[in-house]
Motif scaffolding. Structure first.
Motif, short mmCIF file in Angstrom:
data_model
loop_
_atom_site.label_atom_id
_atom_site.label_comp_id
_atom_site.label_asym_id
_atom_site.label_seq_id
_atom_site.Cartn_x
_atom_site.Cartn_y
_atom_site.Cartn_z
N ALA A 1 1.06 -0.91 -0.20
CA ALA A 1 0.32 0.04 -0.19
C ALA A 1 0.81 1.39 0.35
CB ALA A 1 -1.32 0.26 1.15
N LEU A 2 1.97 0.97 0.88
CA LEU A 2 2.78 2.56 0.69
C LEU A 2 3.38 2.89 -0.51
CD1 LEU A 2 3.99 2.54 4.53
CD2 LEU A 2 2.70 4.40 3.41
N SER A 3 4.28 2.10 -1.05
CA SER A 3 4.66 2.02 -2.17
C SER A 3 4.19 1.67 -3.01
CB SER A 3 5.30 0.49 -2.78
OG SER A 3 6.10 -0.11 -1.61
N ILE A 4 2.52 1.43 -3.42
CA ILE A 4 1.81 2.32 -4.14
C ILE A 4 1.25 4.04 -4.18
CG2 ILE A 4 -0.54 2.61 -5.46
CD1 ILE A 4 -0.77 -0.63 -4.94
N ALA A 5 1.37 3.93 -2.78
CA ALA A 5 1.07 6.03 -2.40
C ALA A 5 2.58 6.66 -2.97
CB ALA A 5 0.72 5.76 -1.10
N SER B 1 -3.72 9.22 1.81
CA SER B 1 -3.05 7.11 1.88
C SER B 1 -2.39 7.42 2.18
CB SER B 1 -2.89 7.47 0.35
OG SER B 1 -4.57 7.78 -0.35
N ILE B 2 -1.19 8.12 2.26
CA ILE B 2 0.04 7.70 3.59
C ILE B 2 -0.42 8.35 4.43
CG2 ILE B 2 2.32 8.67 3.87
CD1 ILE B 2 2.40 8.76 1.05
N ASN B 3 -1.33 9.09 5.51
CA ASN B 3 -1.50 9.13 6.39
C ASN B 3 -2.19 8.01 7.21
OD1 ASN B 3 -1.46 12.33 7.72
ND2 ASN B 3 -0.97 12.49 5.82
N PHE B 4 -3.55 7.91 5.93
CA PHE B 4 -4.04 6.82 6.41
C PHE B 4 -3.20 5.21 6.58
CE2 PHE B 4 -6.71 2.84 5.21
CZ PHE B 4 -7.57 2.80 6.68
N ILE B 5 -2.30 4.70 5.29
CA ILE B 5 -1.48 3.84 6.01
C ILE B 5 -1.02 3.42 6.66
CG2 ILE B 5 0.28 2.10 4.54
CD1 ILE B 5 -1.37 3.70 2.18
N ILE B 6 0.05 4.90 7.05
CA ILE B 6 0.58 4.85 8.29
C ILE B 6 0.25 4.66 10.19
CG2 ILE B 6 2.89 6.82 9.38
CD1 ILE B 6 4.00 5.27 7.13
N THR B 7 -1.05 5.54 10.23
CA THR B 7 -1.83 5.53 11.23
C THR B 7 -2.34 3.91 11.07
OG1 THR B 7 -3.59 6.27 10.37
CG2 THR B 7 -2.34 8.25 11.47
N SER B 8 -2.86 3.53 10.23
CA SER B 8 -3.25 1.96 10.71
C SER B 8 -2.04 1.47 11.08
CB SER B 8 -4.17 1.63 9.27
OG SER B 8 -4.73 2.13 8.52
N LEU B 9 -0.85 0.81 10.46
CA LEU B 9 0.14 0.49 10.78
C LEU B 9 0.03 0.58 12.16
CD1 LEU B 9 1.82 0.66 7.39
CD2 LEU B 9 1.62 -1.17 8.71
N ILE B 10 0.23 2.17 13.17
CA ILE B 10 0.69 2.39 14.32
C ILE B 10 -0.53 1.58 15.15
CG2 ILE B 10 0.61 4.10 15.91
CD1 ILE B 10 1.93 6.02 13.01
N ILE B 11 -1.61 1.63 14.36
CA ILE B 11 -2.55 1.27 15.54
C ILE B 11 -2.70 0.04 15.83
CG2 ILE B 11 -5.36 1.32 15.68
CD1 ILE B 11 -5.56 3.04 14.21
#
Length: 441
Positions: free
Chosen positions: A142-146, A188-198
């Motif tokens: 997901a992050l690579s695509i973003a 996108s990056i904000n959502f993916i990063i925060t999801s990984l953190i959670i």
């Protein structure tokens, strides 16, 4: 008969602490290699970076961009080993070789995985590895695509790899000196990063419980506590950060309403205990700074990549206070009684944490007298909670200050393990003493 010192050195927390020290030492030597850095770093700077990586903190006295691609990969590997725990990989290696852990190894693994049954150790170790790699694979894709929107494919893949490892393990290391501030409006990056953190901060036992049962009624009380408290803390912090910072021109005030909500959400999640930032932390209002320290202090779930006093400890302390005010004999949650030993453990943990914070702030206020006390306090809480957020003090620390922060990062990562072992080994006594009263309150 072995001495007390010999018993302690052979105890699970001592061996676990030695394992983390070994990783830090190895990381220090690797990061000191000429091929690992662009501009050479001192041994202390290499040790600080290795300690921060192994303890999944994110504080750094050297810009991560100063490390070569090899040096950054070393940092990522130290984060992965430190986040999941070296004991996880040790047990998994034994399983792969189809060997059985001896009694000492089982005791150490039981402490590392917070298991009471030897039979659950193997299952837990496998689950930790499987869950971690599965979540990280999804995050990497997901992050690579973003990142492809802003950089060529090879750079996007590398950024996806590094930030996935750093975010899932709640480390907060970034590839640039401005952290994630360039992506403040990238949803996108904000959502993916925060999801990984959670997900990383929930804890592997919680995630496994959810996967196994897939029903709120069937999951354990611990899972309900961690998930419910995480949800409440995140939502309340999100609303408060937006309310407190929406008119601050240095943080959210210059953003559109949509981007304000995105940045407020990111700022609400990252103190639990990731250390990324999309807004300048030193520009937060005093109220937001206090809220950030409060969230850092709590941290995430037990047996997770997060630190802090942990959600379970926080909830038990709140419920204990409520039970006292209601004059109840026991602490109750979800129609279950919390054992007195867990109440005592929670009180001991928070007492030790507060003492460590006071002593460190006291020492740093002497050796770093030129810096404001609020910056020193923020740095100490961030280090002990292995968060990695800073108000700019890290890069200005003296050598003594760096050593104090290194100790706090190490204590924040392995300290609770030692405390858990000491409490789990009660020494019975046949001597009974008469009661007495000491005035309280």
């Amino acid at each position: 008969m072995p001495s007390k010192s010999a018993k302690f050195l052979s105890s699970p927390p001592a061996i676990l602490a030695a394992g983390f020290l070994f990783l830090i030492t190895l990381g220090t030597c690797l990061l000191k290699l000429p091929v690992a850095t662009i501009d050479s770093v001192s041994w202390l700077q290499a040790a600080f970076t290795a300690t921060s990586a192994v303890t999944v903190t994110g504080l750094s006295v050297v810009d991560t961009a100063n490390f070569t691609r090899l040096g950054q990969v070393v940092i990522a590997m130290l984060i992965q080993l430190g986040g999941l725990g070296f004991m996880t990989f040790a047990v998994f290696a034994f399983i792969s070789l189809q060997r059985r852990l001896n009694i000492v190894g089982q005791k150490i693994a039981r402490e590392a995985f917070a298991e009471t049954s030897f039979g659950n150790i193997t299952t837990t170790a496998k689950s930790v590895i499987t869950i971690a790699l599965s979540v990280e694979l999804i995050g990497f894709i997901a992050l690579s695509i973003a990142f492809l929107q802003d950089m060529p494919p090879s750079e996007a893949l590398y950024a996806g790899f590094f930030y996935t490892v750093s975010a899932f393990n709640n480390a907060g290391f970034a590839l640039t000196s401005d952290n994630l501030t360039p992506y403040i409006d990238n949803k996108s990056i904000n959502f993916i990063i925060t999801s990984l953190i959670i997900v990383g901060g929930l804890g592997f036992i919680v995630i496994k419980d959810i996967i196994d049962h897939r029903s709120w009624r069937k999951v354990s009380v611990n899972t309900k506590v961690v998930v419910g408290t995480t949800l409440v803390l995140n939502l309340v912090a999100f609303v408060l950060f937006w309310l407190l910072e929406r008119t601050n021109p240095n943080t959210l005030g210059h953003l559109s309403f949509s981007n304000q909500l995105t940045a407020a959400w990111f700022q609400a999640i990252t103190p639990r205990t990731a250390g990324f930032n999309t807004i300048p932390i030193e520009q937060l209002t005093d109220a937001s700074t206090l809220l950030t320290m409060f969230l850092m202090f709590i941290g995430g779930g037990s047996l997770s990549t997060a630190s802090g006093i942990k959600i379970g400890t926080f909830v038990i302390l709140i419920l204990t206070t409520w039970a006292f005010l209601r004059q109840r004999d026991h602490v109750i949650i979800f129609k279950r009684r919390i054992p007195d030993r867990l109440v005592r453990k929670s009180l001991a943990l928070i007492s030790i944490t507060m003492m460590l914070i006071f002593l460190s702030v006291f020492v740093l206020s002497i050796v770093e007298a030129d810096h404001p006390l609020d910056d020193v306090l923020f740095e100490v809480v961030s280090a002990l909670s292995t968060v990695g957020l800073t108000r700019g003090l890290t890069s200005k620390l003296s050598q003594t200050g760096e050593i104090v922060i290194m100790f706090m990062m190490f204590a924040g990562r392995v300290g609770p393990l030692t405390l858990a072992y000491l409490i789990a080994m009660p020494k019975s006594s046949r001597v009974h003493y008469p009661e007495t009263n000491v005035l309280v309150g």
